[in-house]
Design a protein around this motif. Structure first.
Motif, PDB file in Angstrom:
ATOM      1  N   VAL A 128       0.844  -1.194   0.000  1.00 28.29           N
ATOM      2  CA  VAL A 128       0.000   0.000   0.000  1.00 28.29           C
ATOM      3  C   VAL A 128       0.880   1.245   0.000  1.00 28.29           C
ATOM      4  O   VAL A 128       0.598   2.226  -0.675  1.00 28.29           O
ATOM      5  CB  VAL A 128      -0.955   0.000   1.228  1.00 28.29           C
ATOM      6  N   LYS A 129       2.000   1.168   0.730  1.00 24.26           N
ATOM      7  CA  LYS A 129       2.915   2.320   0.789  1.00 24.26           C
ATOM      8  C   LYS A 129       3.567   2.571  -0.566  1.00 24.26           C
ATOM      9  O   LYS A 129       3.835   3.721  -0.922  1.00 24.26           O
ATOM     10  CB  LYS A 129       3.986   2.084   1.847  1.00 24.26           C
ATOM     11  N   CYS A 130       3.845   1.502  -1.291  1.00 26.10           N
ATOM     12  CA  CYS A 130       4.397   1.661  -2.643  1.00 26.10           C
ATOM     13  C   CYS A 130       3.383   2.373  -3.537  1.00 26.10           C
ATOM     14  O   CYS A 130       3.732   3.278  -4.300  1.00 26.10           O
ATOM     15  CB  CYS A 130       4.719   0.303  -3.254  1.00 26.10           C
ATOM     16  N   ALA A 131       2.137   1.944  -3.419  1.00 30.31           N
ATOM     17  CA  ALA A 131       1.093   2.456  -4.316  1.00 30.31           C
ATOM     18  C   ALA A 131       0.711   3.898  -4.003  1.00 30.31           C
ATOM     19  O   ALA A 131       0.264   4.623  -4.883  1.00 30.31           O
ATOM     20  CB  ALA A 131      -0.149   1.559  -4.237  1.00 30.31           C
ATOM     21  N   THR A 132       0.877   4.313  -2.745  1.00 35.03           N
ATOM     22  CA  THR A 132       0.430   5.652  -2.378  1.00 35.03           C
ATOM     23  C   THR A 132       1.570   6.668  -2.301  1.00 35.03           C
ATOM     24  O   THR A 132       1.320   7.857  -2.130  1.00 35.03           O
ATOM     25  CB  THR A 132      -0.305   5.648  -1.014  1.00 35.03           C
ATOM     26  N   LEU A 133       2.817   6.199  -2.471  1.00 34.49           N
ATOM     27  CA  LEU A 133       3.970   7.095  -2.300  1.00 34.49           C
ATOM     28  C   LEU A 133       3.881   8.343  -3.179  1.00 34.49           C
ATOM     29  O   LEU A 133       4.067   9.469  -2.709  1.00 34.49           O
ATOM     30  CB  LEU A 133       5.272   6.332  -2.583  1.00 34.49           C
ATOM     31  N   SER A 134       3.606   8.159  -4.458  1.00 31.91           N
ATOM     32  CA  SER A 134       3.594   9.308  -5.371  1.00 31.91           C
ATOM     33  C   SER A 134       2.469  10.282  -5.009  1.00 31.91           C
ATOM     34  O   SER A 134       2.616  11.496  -5.171  1.00 31.91           O
ATOM     35  CB  SER A 134       3.441   8.839  -6.821  1.00 31.91           C
TER      36      SER A 134
END
Ligand code: ZN
Length: 151
Positions: A128-134
């Motif tokens: 989830v952190k990868c997907a929301t980073l940007s």
């Protein structure tokens, strides 16, 4: 049927991660922020130019990270370009619900439909952190913070 859909989603993610849209540096730009996800090592920068009426006129990003983080940044850049900051924030709220909540009530929205390819990360909290980073980096840039981490 579900497997076909899964494959399609994977294809979209792979395509965007291998050929990210709006990849590069925007110089000069009115807003920028760096985002870092220490759990995965994803690191990226978001650059944008805000025009009249808070419209995101131009947006580019660069950096490196896993396929999910790069694909999500690529999709984000395509989707928020031409939107107002209020619209971008609303999309992020909905996207965040999409990847974190089982019973998310989402906007009926074509842009949000494009982000459904990333909904699978819900089963993997670290992803989830990868997907929301940007998106976090976008928000930081708009709020005038130049650094953000997912921690
Ligand atoms: Zn990642």
């Amino acid at each position: 049927m579900m497997d076909d859909l899964k494959e399609l989603y994977q294809e979209v993610i792979l395509d965007h991660s291998k050929h990210p849209r709006n990849f590069g540096k925007l110089d000069p730009c009115s807003h920028e922020a760096h985002g870092y996800n220490p759990l995965c090592g994803d690191t990226l920068n978001v650059f944008l130019n805000l025009g009249p009426d808070n419209v995101i006129q131009e947006i580019l990003f660069d950096g490196k990270g896993c396929a999910i983080s790069m694909a999500s940044a690529s999709l984000m850049s395509e989707i928020v370009k031409g939107k107002t900051t209020a619209q971008a924030n609303l999309l992020f709220d909905n996207f965040h619900d999409l990847v974190t909540k089982d019973d998310a009530i989402l906007l009926e929205d074509d842009d949000l439909d494009r982000l459904v390819v990333l909904a699978g990360v819900k089963q993997f909290p670290m992803r989830v952190k990868c997907a929301t980073l940007s998106w976090h980096a976008l928000q930081s840039a708009l709020n005038g913070n130049n650094d953000t981490t997912t921690e």
